[in-house]
Design an enzyme around this catalytic site. Sequence first.
Site, PDB file in Angstrom:
ATOM      1  N   THR A 133     -10.404  -3.321   4.099  1.00 18.85           N
ATOM      2  CA  THR A 133     -11.044  -4.312   3.226  1.00 18.85           C
ATOM      3  C   THR A 133     -10.012  -5.187   2.535  1.00 18.85           C
ATOM      4  O   THR A 133      -9.074  -4.692   1.915  1.00 18.85           O
ATOM      5  CB  THR A 133     -11.880  -3.598   2.157  1.00 18.85           C
ATOM      6  OG1 THR A 133     -12.772  -2.727   2.832  1.00 18.85           O
ATOM      7  CG2 THR A 133     -12.677  -4.587   1.335  1.00 18.85           C
ATOM      8  N   LEU A 160     -16.631   2.288   8.485  1.00 21.67           N
ATOM      9  CA  LEU A 160     -16.442   3.701   8.845  1.00 21.67           C
ATOM     10  C   LEU A 160     -16.592   4.577   7.613  1.00 21.67           C
ATOM     11  O   LEU A 160     -15.831   4.430   6.665  1.00 21.67           O
ATOM     12  CB  LEU A 160     -15.041   3.905   9.434  1.00 21.67           C
ATOM     13  CG  LEU A 160     -14.626   2.957  10.567  1.00 21.67           C
ATOM     14  CD1 LEU A 160     -13.165   3.180  10.915  1.00 21.67           C
ATOM     15  CD2 LEU A 160     -15.522   3.155  11.780  1.00 21.67           C
ATOM     16  N   ARG A 161     -17.568   5.470   7.647  1.00 14.41           N
ATOM     17  CA  ARG A 161     -17.695   6.418   6.541  1.00 14.41           C
ATOM     18  C   ARG A 161     -16.731   7.567   6.759  1.00 14.41           C
ATOM     19  O   ARG A 161     -16.672   8.115   7.866  1.00 14.41           O
ATOM     20  CB  ARG A 161     -19.122   6.981   6.468  1.00 14.41           C
ATOM     21  CG  ARG A 161     -20.133   6.035   5.895  1.00 14.41           C
ATOM     22  CD  ARG A 161     -21.519   6.521   6.176  1.00 14.41           C
ATOM     23  NE  ARG A 161     -21.762   6.575   7.626  1.00 14.41           N
ATOM     24  CZ  ARG A 161     -22.860   7.059   8.180  1.00 14.41           C
ATOM     25  NH1 ARG A 161     -23.810   7.571   7.423  1.00 14.41           N
ATOM     26  NH2 ARG A 161     -23.016   7.054   9.485  1.00 14.41           N
ATOM     27  N   GLU A 162     -16.002   7.950   5.728  1.00 16.56           N
ATOM     28  CA  GLU A 162     -15.138   9.122   5.858  1.00 16.56           C
ATOM     29  C   GLU A 162     -16.026  10.316   6.184  1.00 16.56           C
ATOM     30  O   GLU A 162     -17.144  10.424   5.689  1.00 16.56           O
ATOM     31  CB  GLU A 162     -14.372   9.368   4.551  1.00 16.56           C
ATOM     32  CG  GLU A 162     -13.265   8.350   4.365  1.00 16.56           C
ATOM     33  CD  GLU A 162     -12.484   8.565   3.082  1.00 16.56           C
ATOM     34  OE1 GLU A 162     -12.474   9.694   2.561  1.00 16.56           O
ATOM     35  OE2 GLU A 162     -11.883   7.593   2.606  1.00 16.56           O
ATOM     36  N   LEU A 257     -30.544   6.770  -0.142  1.00 13.88           N
ATOM     37  CA  LEU A 257     -31.464   6.960  -1.267  1.00 13.88           C
ATOM     38  C   LEU A 257     -31.392   8.403  -1.755  1.00 13.88           C
ATOM     39  O   LEU A 257     -32.357   8.914  -2.315  1.00 13.88           O
ATOM     40  CB  LEU A 257     -32.903   6.612  -0.848  1.00 13.88           C
ATOM     41  CG  LEU A 257     -33.217   5.120  -0.726  1.00 13.88           C
ATOM     42  CD1 LEU A 257     -34.672   4.915  -0.276  1.00 13.88           C
ATOM     43  CD2 LEU A 257     -32.988   4.380  -2.052  1.00 13.88           C
ATOM     44  N   CYS A 267     -13.951   3.372  -1.518  1.00  9.57           N
ATOM     45  CA  CYS A 267     -14.543   2.101  -1.073  1.00  9.57           C
ATOM     46  C   CYS A 267     -15.574   1.509  -2.020  1.00  9.57           C
ATOM     47  O   CYS A 267     -15.418   0.373  -2.478  1.00  9.57           O
ATOM     48  CB  CYS A 267     -15.168   2.307   0.301  1.00  9.57           C
ATOM     49  SG  CYS A 267     -14.019   3.025   1.465  1.00  9.57           S
ATOM     50  N   LYS A 270     -14.141   0.494  -5.445  1.00 12.47           N
ATOM     51  CA  LYS A 270     -13.163  -0.582  -5.288  1.00 12.47           C
ATOM     52  C   LYS A 270     -13.846  -1.894  -4.897  1.00 12.47           C
ATOM     53  O   LYS A 270     -13.567  -2.956  -5.447  1.00 12.47           O
ATOM     54  CB  LYS A 270     -12.177  -0.143  -4.196  1.00 12.47           C
ATOM     55  CG  LYS A 270     -11.070  -1.089  -3.883  1.00 12.47           C
ATOM     56  CD  LYS A 270     -10.132  -0.404  -2.889  1.00 12.47           C
ATOM     57  CE  LYS A 270      -9.340  -1.391  -2.100  1.00 12.47           C
ATOM     58  NZ  LYS A 270      -8.485  -0.760  -1.096  1.00 12.47           N
ATOM     59  N   ARG A 332     -10.372  10.667  -3.994  1.00 11.67           N
ATOM     60  CA  ARG A 332     -10.226   9.416  -4.740  1.00 11.67           C
ATOM     61  C   ARG A 332     -11.552   9.055  -5.400  1.00 11.67           C
ATOM     62  O   ARG A 332     -12.596   9.095  -4.762  1.00 11.67           O
ATOM     63  CB  ARG A 332      -9.761   8.288  -3.803  1.00 11.67           C
ATOM     64  CG  ARG A 332      -8.289   8.422  -3.428  1.00 11.67           C
ATOM     65  CD  ARG A 332      -7.874   7.362  -2.441  1.00 11.67           C
ATOM     66  NE  ARG A 332      -8.397   7.638  -1.108  1.00 11.67           N
ATOM     67  CZ  ARG A 332      -8.215   6.843  -0.059  1.00 11.67           C
ATOM     68  NH1 ARG A 332      -7.536   5.712  -0.193  1.00 11.67           N
ATOM     69  NH2 ARG A 332      -8.689   7.158   1.118  1.00 11.67           N
TER      70      ARG A 332
END
Length: 444
Positions: A133, A160-162, A257, A267, A270, A332
Amino acid sequence: MDHIGELGPVDPVQVGVIGTGYVGLTVGACLAHLGHRVTCTDVDVEKVAALRQGRIPIVEDGLDTLVAEGLEQGTLSFELVHPEALGRCDVVFLCLPTPVRDNGDLDLSYVEQAVRHASGHLRPDCIVVTKSTVPVGTAARVRRWLGRADVHVASNPEFLREGCAVRDFLEPARVVIGATDERVAARLAALHAGLHTDVVVTDPASAEMIKYAANAFLATKISFINEIGRLCEAVGADVTEVAAGIGSDPRIGPEFLRTGPGWGGSCFPKDSRGLAYLAAVNDVSAPVVEASIRSNDDQLDHVYRTVRRLVGPADAVAMWGAAFKAGTDDCRESPALALADRLVAAGIEVRIHDPAARFAGRPGVIRVASAVEACDGVAGLVVMTEWPEYRDVDLQAVRSVMAGDVVCDARDVVDGERAVAAGLTVVRLGRPNAAEHAGAPVLA
Ligand code: UGA
């Protein structure tokens, strides 16, 4: 905006990836898996040495298999960053850290340095692509830093999701390409041939904005359901019923949800702050994004108050989970650690168990090796990360070592029936049961 339909077979391309963090490593390993020849570079000597032996420094489902496969087939290699390594590449992805500054702006110095460093070595017609990003307008800056009219610049944001990054790469909802030149867009689209997905082609600034808007929208969706959950507790409704009821409307959709302790990670916080910053510097009002951030803070505060109310004047509580979500070792902006710090500041010791999380020791926080051991002598337990293994913990054993009997399950992990059978009282977020405790005083 153009849509290119499903893509055909892969024509192998020489790819360079600068930066082997979560994004770079996943992108490199997945592109090698698709049949390209990929060189991943990093400045970290030890990391490169480990990666060359197939040892990956992060917890990411399926990534080790892909790295091993790429190394074995010779399609994936790791090198210490040196510009010559990039000189043979047709496409170079920038997957570098972009740390957030206090005001929400991003620090692009790693990107600038890498681009200036690589500039003189890139082959003509090479495409330099921003992947991690970056603020809107970065592609234009990269072009200036490169100072090369014969090298192209494009944006190809990652979604991409961790924890499921490999799956998200190989089965994407879409691929977004921001390019000013149709031929460049087509070359980047062809790189993803083999993936059954649509490719959205747009200009670089819009592609960069799509990334911010997607993350801020999803974060806002979670803030919204958490807010509805707090209301549900107050009025005796059940947020899971409400989420199912609204999510079945295709205009809303069922994803993202799930109530929880609030969004964290590297992400959503930030990018939400980044968007608010972008609005502020452009003198544009963005109250939705700002409220989403505030509401997320309120949710953690709500969990804190719920725990304090449930455990009373406690000396210690147990916490299951430290990572910002399950499936990753990443802490994080983890709500779990933020809650731990608040409890410690209130004089309560926190005994944390997490099967994978990486975090530095902190005062008042004791890390233990098992979920049951975490509960030893504590007044209450709070579940902050939805690790599936927490469903199978022996709750009788938990109850037998605990001093108190309350569990605040912020992630809906604990089996209610087994908990009751073990003599535990489980309070979940957004449920009528939490309302039963709403009248009890909150301890300062
Ligand atoms: C997010 C996006 O989902 C990715 O598409 C994006 O590429 C990535 O950021 C990024 O910008 O690199 P990630 O931060 O790995 O991915 O994690 P998510 O699975 O999106 O979860 C974010 C936070 O929301 C977590 O704290 C999670 O626990 C929370 N969450 C998620 C909820 O509280 N409820 C939900 O229903 C879903």
